[in-house]
Design a protein around this motif. Structure first.
Motif, short mmCIF file in Angstrom:
data_model
loop_
_atom_site.label_atom_id
_atom_site.label_comp_id
_atom_site.label_asym_id
_atom_site.label_seq_id
_atom_site.Cartn_x
_atom_site.Cartn_y
_atom_site.Cartn_z
N ALA A 151 13.99 -15.64 17.80
CA ALA A 151 13.62 -15.99 16.43
C ALA A 151 12.49 -15.13 15.90
CB ALA A 151 13.20 -17.46 16.35
N ALA A 152 11.82 -14.40 16.78
CA ALA A 152 10.64 -13.63 16.35
C ALA A 152 10.90 -12.69 15.21
CB ALA A 152 10.04 -12.88 17.55
N PRO A 153 11.99 -11.88 15.21
CA PRO A 153 12.19 -10.94 14.11
C PRO A 153 12.33 -11.62 12.77
CG PRO A 153 13.60 -10.38 15.98
CD PRO A 153 13.00 -11.70 16.28
N LEU A 154 13.03 -12.79 12.75
CA LEU A 154 13.19 -13.47 11.47
C LEU A 154 11.95 -14.26 11.12
CD1 LEU A 154 16.87 -14.77 11.71
CD2 LEU A 154 15.97 -12.73 10.60
N GLY A 155 11.29 -14.82 12.09
CA GLY A 155 10.08 -15.56 11.80
C GLY A 155 9.02 -14.69 11.20
N ALA A 156 9.05 -13.40 11.51
CA ALA A 156 8.07 -12.47 10.95
C ALA A 156 8.17 -12.38 9.46
CB ALA A 156 8.25 -11.09 11.58
N ALA A 157 9.36 -12.65 8.93
CA ALA A 157 9.54 -12.54 7.48
C ALA A 157 8.66 -13.51 6.74
CB ALA A 157 11.02 -12.77 7.12
N ALA A 158 8.58 -14.74 7.28
CA ALA A 158 7.80 -15.75 6.58
C ALA A 158 6.30 -15.51 6.74
CB ALA A 158 8.15 -17.14 7.11
N GLN A 159 5.92 -14.83 7.82
CA GLN A 159 4.51 -14.62 8.08
C GLN A 159 4.01 -13.24 7.68
OE1 GLN A 159 2.82 -17.23 9.09
NE2 GLN A 159 4.71 -18.44 9.16
N GLU A 160 4.92 -12.40 7.20
CA GLU A 160 4.53 -11.03 6.89
C GLU A 160 3.41 -11.01 5.86
OE1 GLU A 160 6.95 -7.64 4.72
OE2 GLU A 160 7.56 -7.88 6.80
N PRO A 161 2.32 -10.34 6.14
CA PRO A 161 1.18 -10.35 5.21
C PRO A 161 1.47 -9.54 3.96
CG PRO A 161 0.78 -8.83 7.00
CD PRO A 161 2.05 -9.54 7.34
N ASP A 162 0.64 -9.77 2.92
CA ASP A 162 0.78 -9.00 1.69
C ASP A 162 0.51 -7.52 1.93
OD1 ASP A 162 1.23 -11.38 0.52
OD2 ASP A 162 -0.70 -11.53 -0.51
N ARG A 163 -0.32 -7.23 2.91
CA ARG A 163 -0.70 -5.85 3.18
C ARG A 163 -0.93 -5.68 4.68
NH1 ARG A 163 -5.82 -4.29 -0.20
NH2 ARG A 163 -5.08 -6.04 -1.42
N THR A 164 -0.57 -4.54 5.22
CA THR A 164 -0.86 -4.26 6.62
C THR A 164 -1.61 -2.95 6.72
OG1 THR A 164 1.28 -3.18 6.88
CG2 THR A 164 1.17 -5.50 7.46
N ASP A 165 -2.44 -2.86 7.76
CA ASP A 165 -3.20 -1.63 7.96
C ASP A 165 -2.27 -0.51 8.39
OD1 ASP A 165 -5.57 -2.91 7.33
OD2 ASP A 165 -5.86 -3.58 9.41
N PRO A 166 -2.53 0.70 7.91
CA PRO A 166 -1.64 1.81 8.24
C PRO A 166 -1.87 2.33 9.64
CG PRO A 166 -3.44 2.59 6.88
CD PRO A 166 -3.60 1.10 6.98
N PRO A 167 -0.78 2.65 10.37
CA PRO A 167 -0.96 3.36 11.63
C PRO A 167 -1.36 4.80 11.36
CG PRO A 167 1.37 3.13 11.10
CD PRO A 167 0.62 2.35 10.07
N SER A 168 -1.73 5.50 12.39
CA SER A 168 -2.18 6.88 12.23
C SER A 168 -1.07 7.74 11.61
CB SER A 168 -2.56 7.45 13.60
OG SER A 168 -2.94 8.80 13.49
N GLY A 169 -1.43 8.50 10.58
CA GLY A 169 -0.49 9.41 9.94
C GLY A 169 0.42 8.77 8.92
N ALA A 170 0.28 7.44 8.67
CA ALA A 170 1.15 6.75 7.73
C ALA A 170 0.68 6.98 6.30
CB ALA A 170 1.16 5.24 8.02
N VAL A 171 1.56 6.65 5.34
CA VAL A 171 1.22 6.76 3.93
C VAL A 171 0.09 5.79 3.60
CG1 VAL A 171 2.09 6.43 1.59
CG2 VAL A 171 3.57 7.42 3.34
N THR A 172 -0.90 6.25 2.90
CA THR A 172 -2.01 5.39 2.49
C THR A 172 -2.08 5.32 0.98
OG1 THR A 172 -3.57 7.25 2.56
CG2 THR A 172 -3.35 5.91 4.56
N VAL A 173 -2.35 4.12 0.48
CA VAL A 173 -2.47 3.89 -0.96
C VAL A 173 -3.70 3.03 -1.20
CG1 VAL A 173 -1.39 2.89 -3.00
CG2 VAL A 173 0.03 4.03 -1.29
N ASP A 174 -4.51 3.42 -2.15
CA ASP A 174 -5.66 2.62 -2.55
C ASP A 174 -5.13 1.50 -3.45
OD1 ASP A 174 -7.92 1.49 -3.68
OD2 ASP A 174 -8.98 3.39 -3.88
N VAL A 175 -4.85 0.35 -2.85
CA VAL A 175 -4.18 -0.74 -3.57
C VAL A 175 -5.05 -1.28 -4.70
CG1 VAL A 175 -3.23 -3.06 -3.34
CG2 VAL A 175 -2.74 -1.34 -1.59
N GLU A 176 -6.33 -1.42 -4.48
CA GLU A 176 -7.20 -1.98 -5.52
C GLU A 176 -7.23 -1.06 -6.74
OE1 GLU A 176 -8.28 -5.01 -5.47
OE2 GLU A 176 -7.31 -5.20 -3.51
N ALA A 177 -7.33 0.23 -6.50
CA ALA A 177 -7.31 1.17 -7.63
C ALA A 177 -5.95 1.14 -8.33
CB ALA A 177 -7.62 2.59 -7.13
#
Length: 671
Positions: free
Chosen positions: A59-85
């Motif tokens: 159930a873990a993969p589907l349960g993650a859907a309900a708990q997925e946060p609004d924002r997650t920290d980027p791993p190294s080299g990932a796309v970064t966006v200044d969400v507040e701006a």
């Protein structure tokens, strides 16, 4: 009976599948077997703990859907966006266009960068938009209808190339070329059936509980192939709904239930629904173009084509699945090959020559900051939406605004695209070297041949004209008005505009030998003689000017007569041509400008204005023609009589054109 698609591994208890026929505790394996635990099953303590651990792991993969946060920290080299701006910039756009709120999702291949909202979901209550507010996403619904069809395809329950007549003989439609060019399931979703878009009576039915079969039976007259199926793309909301009906019949499951079981639940999109949400607090309010007055919840009877409600959080999961070619985390919804088929148009002249730009199955091409994306747009009363993703770049976004006008949405789309692709090198489109003779084969004048709605063709054919010219070894495409754009050759028959990375324009010959220009949703054009086209335009312009002269002359004649001038001119000589001309405004322009689809799809003041007004125009034109050509002379009024006759003849030409277009006596509520 359960019908899991190949390669799907999804485990979970009944609480995740409430309301579904699959709401039995169990685990679905890739082979489709079900391991159920009956009430009388006896397990040892060790077996119980192992079983519980197994369920939790599944159930873990589907349960993650309900708990997925609004924002997650980027791993190294990932796309970064200044969400507040970014929020600040989006709020500025909302304020500029008077838009109450926006639902936003930004994703990359491995995570949700941000899912949330800006502005208000409910102005009166002062409720802020959140990641869980459901927005009406309109025609993006077609993407999920296609996913359901493709799930049925992978399960062996459906073949996209099978004629619809074989799969659903009870579904009403007319195809004069059925024997040689049958309508297939793929054509329904690629908009190449030749069907009209929905007619007024179909738009007017807003019953949220109507079944899919009942919706298709409301007004099947719109489903008539106007050219050979599999030739031209012309957007139609009925096609995907007919495809949904085929899915329903092929799977033996009501369509909305099948989508929920086979698409929404595997993706963790539990609150997404084609119906009015049960939790009223989840649904954002839509607003009319003034941005203040609340829009009604207008149901579309072709539910699979435009009724879906979805949140930013859940749309983020859909986008990630598409980016990852059918897989979300450990859940495989489709194979990569099937996703590619979803994205690839196959049933137009252009597609058969290798052009990949355009509409696949609930999926179309768009360009974002010079990059090639795929997705879909949506428009429904009170809302405008756009989804877009790129598997190559590994990014995507969703945006929906709760205001019924497109102003502001393109600005937000551009902003999101720029933030996600910032710093990425824009691709260079291919270039082919063609001889002057090959380029010259494309030149000429083209006229729109495939209107989205046939009832508007009388206007469309005059307004939508294209010319291709050759200057200094380069082709230029010129619209009706405005400057031209260079067509860069990609092959001998396909071209792109300079800023585009792929071919978007195709030139070829249809089965009747006509030279065709296909530009996707921008229209399909047929080459016509330049002299013929200029004659049409000259007649149209002359007609407009002469009709305009009638009220202008009345503005001069009426005051002069009041002050004792022009008394030798009989009233009827000026009055009847004037009334015939003004009746065009009342009959044609006012309903076209102010009447809604609901007004025209039912017996209403506006639909009766069209019906009665067009007949009144015909009667006034005949009367004007009779009066202006009477033999009795008018002292000192020869020029006036000449003008009267010219206006009367112009009204006659307009009447004949309108009659040929089907506008005279048109009962819009039955069209």
């Amino acid at each position: 009976m359960c019908r899991p698609a190949p390669d799907v591994r999804m485990c979970g208890g009944g609480s995740r599948l409430r309301g579904s026929r699959r709401a039995k505790a169990g685990c679905f394996s890739s082979q489709g077997s079900v391991r159920s635990v009956g009430r009388g099953t006896q397990l040892s303590n060790q077996g119980v703990f192992r079983f519980i651990a197994f369920l939790v792991a599944c159930a873990a993969p589907l349960g993650a859907a309900a708990q997925e946060p609004d924002r997650t920290d980027p791993p190294s080299g990932a796309v970064t966006v200044d969400v507040e701006a970014l929020k600040t910039e989006i709020q500025r756009i909302l304020d500029e266009y008077g838009i109450p709120g926006a639902s936003i999702a930004l994703v990359d291949r491995n995570r949700t960068i941000w899912a949330g909202g800006v502005g208000k979901a409910d102005l009166a209550a002062g409720v802020d938009v959140t990641a869980d507010h459901l927005f009406r996403i309109g025609s993006i619904s077609k993407s999920f209808t296609a996913l359901a069809a493709l799930r049925a395809l992978e399960s062996g329950l459906l073949d996209l190339e099978t004629p619809v007549r074989e799969l659903g003989p009870e579904i009403a439609f007319t195809n004069p070329w059925e024997a040689t060019h049958p309508v297939t399931v793929a054509m329904l979703m690629e908009h190449t059936t030749g069907f009209d878009d929905l007619h007024f009576p179909e738009w007017a039915v807003v019953d949220p509980e109507i079944s899919l079969a009942e919706g298709l039976a409301v007004h099947p007259h719109s489903r008539v192939s106007r050219w050979r199926p599999g030739t031209h793309m012309s957007y139609s909301n009925s096609g995907p709904s007919v495809a949904a009906s085929i899915v329903e019949k092929s799977t033996g499951t009501p369509f909305e239930e099948y989508v929920r079981e086979q698409v929404f639940l595997p993706l963790g999109m539990e609150t997404s629904t084609f119906y009015v949400p049960q939790g009223a607090s989840l649904l954002a309010k839509g607003y009319v173009p003034d941005g203040v007055s609340e829009a009604p919840y207008e149901h579309i009877i072709m539910r699979p084509s435009g009724s879906l409600n979805a949140s930013a959080r859940e749309m983020a999961r859909y986008l990630r699945m598409m980016i990852n070619r059918g897989t979300l985390d450990s859940v495989r919804l489709l194979t990569p090959e099937t996703v590619t088929r979803m994205e690839t148009p196959t049933s137009t002249l252009a597609a058969r020559e290798g052009v990949t730009h355009g509409d696949g199955l609930g999926n179309t091409t768009l360009f974002v900051n010079g990059h090639h994306f795929r997705g879909h747009g949506g428009s429904l009363t009170g809302f405008r939406s756009r989804s877009a993703y790129s598997s190559e770049l590994g990014v995507g976004f969703f945006v929906s605004i709760n205001k019924g006008s497109s102003g502001g949405l393109p600005d937000i789309v551009r902003l999101l695209g720029e933030r996600l692709t910032e710093g990425l090198e824009k691709p260079r489109g291919p270039v082919a070297v063609l001889s002057d003779d090959e380029l010259r084969a494309m030149t000429g004048s083209y006229q729109l041949a495939t209107p989205r709605q046939q009832v508007t063709y009388g206007v469309d054919r005059l307004l939508y004209v294209r010319r291709i010219i050759l200057e200094e070894g380069k082709l230029f495409l010129l619209p009706t008005l405005g400057g031209g754009r260079e067509l860069v050759p990609v092959t001998a028959t396909s071209f792109r505009f300079e800023v585009e990375p792929v071919a978007t324009v195709f030139g070829g010959v249809d089965e009747e030998g006509n030279r065709i220009l296909q530009t996707g949703r921008d229209g399909n054009y047929m080459r016509v003689g330049t002299a013929r086209l200029r004659f049409q335009q000259a007649v149209a312009l002359t007609t407009f000017l002469l009709l305009l002269s009638a009220p202008l002359f009345a503005l001069v004649w009426a005051p002069a007569r009041i002050f004792g001038r022009m008394k030798t001119i009989p009233l009827r000589t000026v009055l009847y041509p004037l009334l015939a001309t003004l009746s065009i405004v009342v009959w044609f322009f006012l309903p076209a400008q102010f009447a809604s689809s609901l007004d025209l799809g039912t017996v209403s003041g506006w639909s009766l204005t069209w019906f009665v007004g067009s007949l009144a125009f015909a009667a006034l034109t005949a009367l004007s023609l009779f009066v202006s050509f009477r033999r009795d002379s008018v002292e000192g009024g020869r020029l006036v009589r000449l003008h009267s006759r010219l206006v009367s003849l112009t009204c006659t030409v307009t009447l004949l054109y309108a009659w040929n277009a089907g506008w005279i006596g048109l009962r819009t509520w039955a069209y």
